[in-house]
Write an enzyme that holds these catalytic residues in place. Structure first.
Site, PDB file in Angstrom:
ATOM      1  N   ASP A  13      -8.556  -6.670  -5.092  1.00  0.00           N
ATOM      2  CA  ASP A  13      -8.183  -5.355  -4.575  1.00  0.00           C
ATOM      3  C   ASP A  13      -8.652  -4.292  -5.564  1.00  0.00           C
ATOM      4  O   ASP A  13      -8.021  -4.052  -6.597  1.00  0.00           O
ATOM      5  CB  ASP A  13      -6.664  -5.285  -4.391  1.00  0.00           C
ATOM      6  CG  ASP A  13      -6.198  -3.998  -3.718  1.00  0.00           C
ATOM      7  OD1 ASP A  13      -7.029  -3.082  -3.535  1.00  0.00           O
ATOM      8  OD2 ASP A  13      -4.999  -3.915  -3.382  1.00  0.00           O
ATOM      9  N   HIS A  23      -7.999  -5.254  -0.539  1.00  0.00           N
ATOM     10  CA  HIS A  23      -6.690  -4.651  -0.298  1.00  0.00           C
ATOM     11  C   HIS A  23      -5.996  -5.257   0.917  1.00  0.00           C
ATOM     12  O   HIS A  23      -4.762  -5.317   0.973  1.00  0.00           O
ATOM     13  CB  HIS A  23      -6.861  -3.143  -0.114  1.00  0.00           C
ATOM     14  CG  HIS A  23      -5.573  -2.392  -0.018  1.00  0.00           C
ATOM     15  ND1 HIS A  23      -4.591  -2.478  -0.978  1.00  0.00           N
ATOM     16  CD2 HIS A  23      -5.108  -1.534   0.932  1.00  0.00           C
ATOM     17  CE1 HIS A  23      -3.569  -1.709  -0.628  1.00  0.00           C
ATOM     18  NE2 HIS A  23      -3.857  -1.128   0.532  1.00  0.00           N
ATOM     19  N   SER A  31       0.833  -1.193   0.000  1.00  0.00           N
ATOM     20  CA  SER A  31       0.000   0.000   0.000  1.00  0.00           C
ATOM     21  C   SER A  31       0.877   1.255   0.000  1.00  0.00           C
ATOM     22  O   SER A  31       1.731   1.416  -0.873  1.00  0.00           O
ATOM     23  CB  SER A  31      -0.947  -0.044   1.200  1.00  0.00           C
ATOM     24  OG  SER A  31      -1.956   0.911   1.115  1.00  0.00           O
TER      25      SER A  31
END
Length: 384
Positions: A328, A361, A167
């Site tokens: 995601d 995610h 991320s």
């Protein structure tokens, strides 16, 4: 030998000398960095892996904290089977794991702008003796990396075997490879992107608005007033947390199940479905461990991040590993594919792996077992 634990690890602190220049044109004095290390530094100081955390993480990436906070950073679905005080990427760091501490000296820092030991909006401004609050400057991912570079210089570490993160952590890895291309051998970029998609920008904007519209935010100067924007921060966490998940994972975990009792109560104010109660729990636990101004600054920093892919691909010298997850939608696989294609067109060494997994995610925290052989093989082949 089966993978092992790094044991109990305490967070340390280091104060940077001089001032840290920022992209906004300002600078920060007396920057403190919270950090942890795992493994043994080689005599040549050439076996260092820097692990970078995501928005809500901190320096405690692996092992057990000797003094765990009331709420840990390994929350959400990932917290269910995790002991109290465990590091947020413990499944990836340790003897025999993806970032093998029998080979590597792994370093994890809390980001610039953070609220878990590194200088941020809640820290004391040396010029006033009061918390920075609204006076804390706007920061970027490049500023975070500049801080990490200055920190490593104090440890006399000039080159990194790898920089890794998921991320926002993956954005830092990419920034390292473009800002300091001759100082990084490998980067591991997981569930990340070269630029946040418009939908992600929009969700982040809603989360920030919920904080800033809470009267208790007080323009960012709420420290010492006895009031904090917990309501707005809780809503921001609810919004953010939903973006980290996927529709199938929510349906599997909660469906449309009602709270205990089983009957609708026809109330406007109390949660009636299990998923509502779950989100309220996420909100209440998050506000106990995270600062609202830090959320605003880090959220804005990852929104600003944008690489000019053709130019970045020409600049990057590091071998690059990209891992994405099929479900995601916040950091979609297409973003990693675009980075991969740009690197290959520039003749750079890169790998791209797409993992089919349903958790959105949050897969980068939940699918550690499936990421481990990919990362381990990549670092072994590169003789990092």
């Amino acid at each position: 030998m089966s993978p092992g634990s790094v044991g109990t690890v305490a967070t340390q602190h280091l104060d940077l000398p001089g001032s840290l220049p920022l992209d906004c044109g300002r600078s920060l004095r007396r920057v403190r960095v919270a950090y942890e290390t795992y493994g043994t530094l080689s005599p040549a100081r050439d076996n260092v892996i820097l692990v970078c955390h995501a928005l809500s993480g901190d320096a405690h990436a692996a092992g057990l904290s000797p003094d765990p906070p009331p709420e840990g950073t390994r929350d959400g679905f990932a917290a269910a089977a995790s002991p109290k005080g465990i590091g947020w990427w413990d499944g990836m760091i340790g003897p025999g794991k993806a970032f093998d501490t029998d080979r590597f000296f792994v370093v994890s820092t809390n980001l610039l702008g953070g609220c878990r030991g590194t200088t941020g909006p809640s820290s004391t401004d040396p010029d006033t003796g009061r918390p920075y609050g609204s006076a804390f400057p706007v920061i970027t991912v490049a500023d975070m990396v500049r801080c990490e570079r200055a920190f490593l210089a104090e440890l006399r570490i000039d080159r990194l075997a790898a920089v890794a993160g998921g991320s926002l952590g993956g954005m830092q890895a990419l920034e390292w490879a473009t800002s300091y291309p001759d100082q990084v051998n490998n980067i591991v970029v997981i569930a990340s992107t070269h630029a946040l998609q418009p939908q992600g920008v929009a969700w982040n904007a809603i989360a920030r608005e919920s904080i800033m519209r809470d009267p208790a935010w007080q323009g960012g100067d709420y420290y010492g007033t006895g009031r904090a924007p917990d309501a707005g921060m809780g809503v921001a966490r609810m919004v953010g947390h939903i973006t980290y998940l996927s529709a199938p994972s929510l349906a599997e975990k909660f469906g449309r199940r009602l709270q205990s009792g089983g009957d609708l109560r026809y109330t406007l104010h109390e949660p009636e479905f299990e998923v509502e109660s779950y989100l309220r729990h996420q909100a209440s636990s998050f506000v106990r461990r995270f600062d609202a101004n830090t959320y605003l600054h880090l959220s804005r920093a990852l929104t600003y991040f944008q690489l000019d892919l053709p130019a970045a691909a020409e600049t990057i010298m590091a071998r690059t590993l990209l891992i994405a997850f099929s479900s995601d939608w916040l950091y979609p696989p297409s973003a990693s594919e675009e980075i991969f294609d740009a690197l290959r067109k520039s003749g750079k060494e890169a790998e791209f792996h797409l993992i089919d997994a349903p958790y959105g995610h949050d897969c980068f925290l939940l699918e550690e077992a499936r990421q481990t052989p990919i990362v381990r093989d990549f670092l072994t082949e590169g003789r990092a």
